[in-house]
Design an enzyme around this catalytic site. Structure first.
Site, PDB file in Angstrom:
ATOM      1  N   HIS A  40     -14.180 -31.505 -13.767  1.00 29.40           N
ATOM      2  CA  HIS A  40     -15.229 -32.501 -13.509  1.00 29.40           C
ATOM      3  C   HIS A  40     -14.651 -33.606 -12.631  1.00 29.40           C
ATOM      4  O   HIS A  40     -13.533 -34.064 -12.870  1.00 29.40           O
ATOM      5  CB  HIS A  40     -15.703 -33.087 -14.845  1.00 29.40           C
ATOM      6  CG  HIS A  40     -16.919 -33.947 -14.737  1.00 29.40           C
ATOM      7  ND1 HIS A  40     -16.889 -35.222 -14.214  1.00 29.40           N
ATOM      8  CD2 HIS A  40     -18.209 -33.717 -15.076  1.00 29.40           C
ATOM      9  CE1 HIS A  40     -18.108 -35.734 -14.244  1.00 29.40           C
ATOM     10  NE2 HIS A  40     -18.933 -34.836 -14.761  1.00 29.40           N
ATOM     11  N   CYS A  57     -20.566 -32.092  -9.927  1.00 29.00           N
ATOM     12  CA  CYS A  57     -21.389 -33.168 -10.477  1.00 29.00           C
ATOM     13  C   CYS A  57     -21.945 -33.982  -9.311  1.00 29.00           C
ATOM     14  O   CYS A  57     -21.227 -34.787  -8.700  1.00 29.00           O
ATOM     15  CB  CYS A  57     -20.581 -34.049 -11.426  1.00 29.00           C
ATOM     16  SG  CYS A  57     -21.594 -35.390 -12.093  1.00 29.00           S
ATOM     17  N   HIS A  79     -23.767 -30.162 -12.442  1.00 24.57           N
ATOM     18  CA  HIS A  79     -24.464 -31.305 -13.051  1.00 24.57           C
ATOM     19  C   HIS A  79     -25.410 -31.831 -11.978  1.00 24.57           C
ATOM     20  O   HIS A  79     -24.946 -32.366 -10.970  1.00 24.57           O
ATOM     21  CB  HIS A  79     -23.483 -32.425 -13.402  1.00 24.57           C
ATOM     22  CG  HIS A  79     -22.661 -32.154 -14.626  1.00 24.57           C
ATOM     23  ND1 HIS A  79     -21.741 -33.061 -15.103  1.00 24.57           N
ATOM     24  CD2 HIS A  79     -22.640 -31.121 -15.471  1.00 24.57           C
ATOM     25  CE1 HIS A  79     -21.176 -32.569 -16.197  1.00 24.57           C
ATOM     26  NE2 HIS A  79     -21.697 -31.383 -16.434  1.00 24.57           N
ATOM     27  N   ASP A  97     -28.366 -33.703 -15.378  1.00 26.19           N
ATOM     28  CA  ASP A  97     -27.402 -34.672 -15.885  1.00 26.19           C
ATOM     29  C   ASP A  97     -28.099 -36.012 -16.008  1.00 26.19           C
ATOM     30  O   ASP A  97     -28.762 -36.473 -15.079  1.00 26.19           O
ATOM     31  CB  ASP A  97     -26.216 -34.758 -14.923  1.00 26.19           C
ATOM     32  CG  ASP A  97     -25.019 -35.434 -15.564  1.00 26.19           C
ATOM     33  OD1 ASP A  97     -24.990 -35.536 -16.800  1.00 26.19           O
ATOM     34  OD2 ASP A  97     -24.115 -35.851 -14.815  1.00 26.19           O
ATOM     35  N   HIS A  98     -27.953 -36.609 -17.121  1.00 24.57           N
ATOM     36  CA  HIS A  98     -28.540 -37.920 -17.421  1.00 24.57           C
ATOM     37  C   HIS A  98     -30.054 -37.918 -17.168  1.00 24.57           C
ATOM     38  O   HIS A  98     -30.613 -36.965 -16.659  1.00 24.57           O
ATOM     39  CB  HIS A  98     -27.885 -39.052 -16.618  1.00 24.57           C
ATOM     40  CG  HIS A  98     -26.402 -39.107 -16.828  1.00 24.57           C
ATOM     41  ND1 HIS A  98     -25.587 -39.977 -16.140  1.00 24.57           N
ATOM     42  CD2 HIS A  98     -25.579 -38.403 -17.634  1.00 24.57           C
ATOM     43  CE1 HIS A  98     -24.335 -39.797 -16.531  1.00 24.57           C
ATOM     44  NE2 HIS A  98     -24.308 -38.848 -17.423  1.00 24.57           N
ATOM     45  N   TYR A 109     -28.398 -39.860 -22.059  1.00 21.64           N
ATOM     46  CA  TYR A 109     -28.761 -38.595 -22.699  1.00 21.64           C
ATOM     47  C   TYR A 109     -30.018 -38.722 -23.557  1.00 21.64           C
ATOM     48  O   TYR A 109     -30.056 -38.308 -24.710  1.00 21.64           O
ATOM     49  CB  TYR A 109     -27.563 -38.037 -23.478  1.00 21.64           C
ATOM     50  CG  TYR A 109     -26.477 -37.620 -22.515  1.00 21.64           C
ATOM     51  CD1 TYR A 109     -26.529 -36.358 -21.926  1.00 21.64           C
ATOM     52  CD2 TYR A 109     -25.457 -38.482 -22.132  1.00 21.64           C
ATOM     53  CE1 TYR A 109     -25.574 -35.966 -20.997  1.00 21.64           C
ATOM     54  CE2 TYR A 109     -24.502 -38.107 -21.199  1.00 21.64           C
ATOM     55  CZ  TYR A 109     -24.570 -36.841 -20.638  1.00 21.64           C
ATOM     56  OH  TYR A 109     -23.638 -36.454 -19.712  1.00 21.64           O
TER      57      TYR A 109
HETATM   58  C1  DNO Z   1     -20.982 -38.173 -18.470  1.00 24.75           C
HETATM   59  C2  DNO Z   1     -20.235 -36.959 -18.320  1.00 24.75           C
HETATM   60  C3  DNO Z   1     -18.754 -37.037 -18.616  1.00 24.75           C
HETATM   61  C4  DNO Z   1     -18.185 -35.654 -18.579  1.00 24.75           C
HETATM   62  C5  DNO Z   1     -16.707 -35.549 -18.737  1.00 24.75           C
HETATM   63  C6  DNO Z   1     -16.277 -34.127 -18.465  1.00 24.75           C
HETATM   64  O1  DNO Z   1     -22.135 -38.174 -18.597  1.00 24.75           O
HETATM   65  O2  DNO Z   1     -20.509 -36.339 -17.114  1.00 24.75           O
HETATM   66  O3  DNO Z   1     -18.534 -37.557 -19.877  1.00 24.75           O
HETATM   67  O4  DNO Z   1     -18.721 -34.936 -19.646  1.00 24.75           O
HETATM   68  O5  DNO Z   1     -16.084 -36.384 -17.875  1.00 24.75           O
HETATM   69  O6  DNO Z   1     -15.006 -33.927 -18.939  1.00 24.75           O
END
Ligand code: DNO
Length: 400
Positions: A233, A271, A298, A351-352, A369
């Site tokens: 990531h 991401c 992501h 993501d989010h 989340y």
């Molecule tokens: C936040 C996430 C991070 C991610 C870690 C992966 O929303 O994208 O906490 O899970 O960095 O190791």
């Protein structure tokens, strides 16, 4: 793409049923209650899988097996920690979880200054206010050497922000940046944080990169042998924070990693939100360049500002061309299917998400989340994917 959903485990206020209602097919999770460096026992991993499957979902990705700061520094108990990490990987694979996300950010994982930034639609978004962050680092925390770490323009913007914000505002910022965010390995108060920082004193970006390569040099071949996929990531945000190096921030960083550790097991968690907060990262180009190694995506968007700040945007608006990015990932899946790759389908998660509707008033919510905001994000992304699939299947009809 496989539509997945992050779930923080049985304590997550957003339940597996909620994930299913949002249309998710699979789950992304970790044994978050065992985040202290111990290895995860097979029975615990299997029990977690059972809970997920009982809800009609599959456990598609482990995010993350935590990487300790000792491993990042390669000192102290690093050997014990790498062995534990490898044991957890082996047990996940035994339980059928073959995609594993991890990160290599020292001390602080993902970082935001503001968890409730009002959007024009009266939702609430996560935001990184760079001048406020610098002001906290240089004038509140008074980290030795902080002022030398920033360009003059950033420091003067930080001075202005410092004058604007009161102690209460900085208390909130402090809680956000060094206190708890979901999925972080540690929470700190100011004294503990200073101590954690001093353990990294003198560690350069080259040192951290060498330690990452040494780690990946060990886990990559093991993953390849087990048939697992490792997805590094990126740093979030992908810049140095608190003077600490971050070495998974740009295409060049990933290029260097893959050149030194060419096993196809070594891949990226693409991401879009983390990488997209830097104007010099072209996400669509990265998806194409690293395509075969995109083990996990992501999908999230950001609106960047001139001073280095960014706010999390809606999934289909913002500075990342999300539609083009989805297209690039679907093209990669097609290539994999043609090549007969067993892992042709790329797991993605919305993501989010913004805080919207009933989620706004809830007492317990993991920042980023929420249920409704992510449901909306996934629905929008699914619409884009479905439309491309239709176009691909009916292209003759369209052109004819
Ligand atoms: C936040 C996430 C991070 C991610 C870690 C992966 O929303 O994208 O906490 O899970 O960095 O190791």
């Amino acid at each position: 793409m496989r539509q997945t959903w992050r779930w923080f485990g049985p304590d997550d206020p957003v339940t597996l049923d909620n994930a299913k209602q949002a249309g998710a097919q699979g789950i992304v999770t970790a044994l978050h209650h065992l985040y202290d460096g111990r290895s995860w026992r097979l029975e615990d991993v299997v029990e977690r899988r059972r809970i997920i499957e009982a809800a009609g979902l599959s456990w598609d990705v482990c995010e993350s097996i935590p990487v300790s700061d000792a491993i990042k520094r390669r000192d102290g108990v690093w050997r014990r920690d790498i062995d534990a990490w490898k044991d957890s990987l082996a047990n996940l694979v035994r339980a059928g979880v073959r995609t594993v996300c991890y990160n290599f950010m020292p001390i602080v994982d993902w970082t935001r200054t503001d968890l409730r930034y009002p959007t024009s639609a009266k939702g609430l978004a996560l935001r990184f206010d760079f001048p406020a962050f610098v002001a906290y680092d240089a004038f509140v925390l008074r980290r030795p050497g902080a002022e030398q770490d920033y360009p003059a323009a950033a420091l003067s913007a930080a001075r202005a922000r410092f004058a604007e914000l009161d102690a209460q505002a900085f208390a909130v910022i402090e809680k956000n940046v060094i206190g708890g965010m979901p999925a972080r390995q540690s929470e700190y108060n100011r004294a503990q944080f200073a101590e954690a920082l001093s353990a990294f004193a003198g560690l350069t970006a080259d040192d951290l990169r060498a330690n990452l390569l040494a780690f990946v040099g060990e886990i990559g071949p093991m993953a390849e042998e087990l048939g697992a996929r490792l997805a590094l990531h990126p740093a979030d945000p992908p810049i140095s924070l608190f003077g600490l190096p971050r070495v998974a921030s740009t295409a060049a960083d990933y290029r260097a990693l893959f050149a030194a550790a060419p096993s196809p097991a070594n891949g990226i968690t693409l991401c879009a939100g983390s990488l997209g907060s830097r104007p010099d990262n072209d996400l669509v180009a990265m998806a194409r360049e690293f395509g075969p190694r995109v083990h996990f995506a992501h999908l999230r968007n950001v609106a960047r500002e001139a001073d280095g700040s960014f706010v999390e945007a809606e999934h289909l608006s913002g500075d990342v061309d999300m539609v083009a990015l989805v297209r690039a990932l679907l093209d990669e899946e097609k290539r994999r299917r043609n090549a007969g790759r067993a892992d042709a389908e790329i797991p993605m998660r919305p993501d989010h998400g913004h805080l919207l509707a009933d989620d706004i008033g809830k007492a317990r919510i993991n920042p980023g989340y929420s249920h409704v905001g992510r449901l909306k994000g996934l629905a929008e992304l699914r619409g884009v994917m479905r439309a491309f699939e239709w176009i691909d299947a009916n292209s003759r009809q369209l052109t004819g």
